[in-house]
Design a protein around this motif. Structure first.
Motif, short mmCIF file in Angstrom:
data_model
loop_
_atom_site.label_atom_id
_atom_site.label_comp_id
_atom_site.label_asym_id
_atom_site.label_seq_id
_atom_site.Cartn_x
_atom_site.Cartn_y
_atom_site.Cartn_z
N GLY A 142 42.73 -20.58 14.95
CA GLY A 142 42.22 -21.87 14.53
C GLY A 142 41.06 -21.72 13.56
N ARG A 143 39.87 -22.12 13.98
CA ARG A 143 38.69 -22.03 13.12
C ARG A 143 38.19 -20.59 13.03
N ILE A 144 37.61 -20.25 11.88
CA ILE A 144 37.05 -18.92 11.65
C ILE A 144 35.58 -19.07 11.32
N VAL A 145 34.73 -18.58 12.22
CA VAL A 145 33.28 -18.67 12.05
C VAL A 145 32.74 -17.26 11.80
N ILE A 146 32.10 -17.07 10.67
CA ILE A 146 31.56 -15.76 10.28
C ILE A 146 30.05 -15.76 10.49
N VAL A 147 29.57 -14.80 11.25
CA VAL A 147 28.13 -14.67 11.52
C VAL A 147 27.57 -13.59 10.62
N ALA A 148 26.67 -13.98 9.71
CA ALA A 148 26.15 -13.04 8.72
C ALA A 148 24.78 -13.51 8.25
N PRO A 149 23.98 -12.62 7.65
CA PRO A 149 22.71 -13.04 7.07
C PRO A 149 22.93 -14.14 6.04
N PRO A 150 22.11 -15.17 6.03
CA PRO A 150 22.32 -16.30 5.12
C PRO A 150 22.48 -15.87 3.67
N GLY A 151 23.56 -16.30 3.04
CA GLY A 151 23.79 -16.05 1.62
C GLY A 151 24.20 -14.65 1.26
N GLU A 152 24.35 -13.75 2.23
CA GLU A 152 24.62 -12.34 1.90
C GLU A 152 26.11 -12.05 1.76
N VAL A 153 26.92 -12.59 2.66
CA VAL A 153 28.35 -12.30 2.66
C VAL A 153 29.15 -13.41 1.98
N GLU A 154 28.73 -14.64 2.18
CA GLU A 154 29.50 -15.80 1.72
C GLU A 154 29.92 -15.75 0.25
N PRO A 155 29.05 -15.33 -0.70
CA PRO A 155 29.47 -15.33 -2.11
C PRO A 155 30.56 -14.31 -2.44
N HIS A 156 30.81 -13.37 -1.54
CA HIS A 156 31.71 -12.27 -1.87
C HIS A 156 33.08 -12.36 -1.19
N ILE A 165 39.51 -11.25 7.14
CA ILE A 165 39.70 -12.67 6.89
C ILE A 165 41.16 -12.96 6.54
N ASP A 166 41.73 -12.14 5.66
CA ASP A 166 43.13 -12.34 5.26
C ASP A 166 44.06 -12.26 6.47
N ALA A 167 43.81 -11.29 7.35
CA ALA A 167 44.64 -11.15 8.54
C ALA A 167 44.52 -12.37 9.44
N LEU A 168 43.30 -12.84 9.64
CA LEU A 168 43.09 -14.01 10.50
C LEU A 168 43.77 -15.25 9.93
N GLN A 169 43.73 -15.39 8.61
CA GLN A 169 44.35 -16.57 8.02
C GLN A 169 45.86 -16.46 7.97
N ASP A 170 46.38 -15.26 8.10
CA ASP A 170 47.83 -15.07 8.19
C ASP A 170 48.34 -15.31 9.61
N ALA A 171 47.45 -15.23 10.58
CA ALA A 171 47.85 -15.37 11.99
C ALA A 171 48.15 -16.83 12.31
N ARG A 172 49.27 -17.06 12.96
CA ARG A 172 49.66 -18.42 13.31
C ARG A 172 48.87 -18.97 14.49
N SER A 173 48.31 -18.09 15.31
CA SER A 173 47.63 -18.53 16.53
C SER A 173 46.14 -18.72 16.36
N MET A 214 47.73 -23.60 22.03
CA MET A 214 46.53 -24.06 21.33
C MET A 214 45.96 -22.93 20.47
N PRO A 215 45.61 -23.21 19.20
CA PRO A 215 45.03 -22.16 18.35
C PRO A 215 43.73 -21.62 18.94
N VAL A 216 43.48 -20.35 18.70
CA VAL A 216 42.27 -19.69 19.19
C VAL A 216 41.24 -19.62 18.07
N ASN A 217 40.05 -20.12 18.34
CA ASN A 217 38.97 -20.00 17.36
C ASN A 217 38.45 -18.56 17.34
N VAL A 218 37.91 -18.16 16.19
CA VAL A 218 37.52 -16.76 16.01
C VAL A 218 36.07 -16.66 15.52
#
Length: 251
Positions: free
Chosen positions: A51-65, A41-49, A1-5
């Protein structure tokens, strides 16, 4: 089963890295033109194991970049424990998850896959990877890390944890205290116990098994210390010399 991150990216750039980068968030400090967190992020998306990737960050600060497929963002709350709890609100309550810091740009998808496979070789509720000093320095001679000497050798801690969600409510108060006390020797003694602390400080003869048993007893869980052969797991970026090393390695 994929592992969420859960990727922790809530830290403001107010420490030593501020001297060499004006990025508002440590996760956004650039390495060769790319935000540090993007390497993770690139490493996590390359990993076969993974699943979902949840990023915890200040609202609007990291997402645009940053960019990637199906990334999810939740607002950070300040304390590391609160940030993990915030991310768990959107993840299944019965699936194990990985906690990854945003400042380990040397990790790869292969390393993440193999680390998860290594952890699954033995049953536990919480897996904590460590890297032997000679392994880290053999691959990265100029790396500067904090090391702990145990009976089996000298080790540095990793920045990736595999967790059983069933233990979260039980361990949350003590994990919070441990993180709050980590820079206060007196308070750390009160948490670990005087005898255990003195034995380490004066005799330095604790074994990995004894350390594992102490953590398991303290948290009332089955904890597993995992010796891993990938120094990238234990090399984070928290000072200018680290950043200089990463820019040279990832050039």
């Amino acid at each position: 089963m994929p592992v969420n991150v859960i990727v922790l990216a809530g830290a403001a750039n107010g420490g030593p890295l501020r001297e060499v980068s004006s990025a508002p968030n440590e996760a956004l400090v650039e390495i060769n033109g790319k935000p540090m967190i993007q390497y993770v992020i690139d490493a996590l998306q390359d990993a076969r194991s993974v699943g979902r990737i949840v990023i915890v960050a200040p609202p609007g600060e990291v997402e645009p970049h940053v960019h990637g497929k199906n990334l999810e963002f939740v607002p950070s709350r300040g304390h590391i424990v609160d940030n993990v709890l915030e991310a768990l609100k959107v993840l299944p309550a019965d699936e194990e998850f990985l906690v990854v810091s945003s400042d380990v740009p040397l990790v790869t998808g292969r390393i993440i896959d193999e680390l998860i496979a290594l952890c699954r070789q033995r049953p536990a509720d919480l897996y904590y990877p460590i890297v032997e000093r000679q392994v880290a320095e053999a691959r990265y001679p100029n790396v500067t890390r904090t090391y702990v000497t145990l009976r089996e050798g000298t080790f540095t801690g990793g920045n990736i944890f595999l967790v059983n969600p069933a233990i979260v409510d039980r361990v949350e108060p003590k994990i919070r205290a441990f993180l709050d006390y980590r820079k206060s020797p007196a308070k750390m003694v009160s948490l670990l116990g005087l005898g255990f602390t003195l034995r380490y400080l004066l005799l330095r003869n604790l074994s990995l098994k004894e350390l594992e048993e102490k953590v398991s007893s303290l948290l009332d869980i089955k904890g597993a210390v995992v010796i891993c052969p990938w120094p990238e797991v234990g090399i984070d970026v928290d000072k200018p010399s680290d950043l200089e090393l990463m820019r040279a390695v990832l050039k």
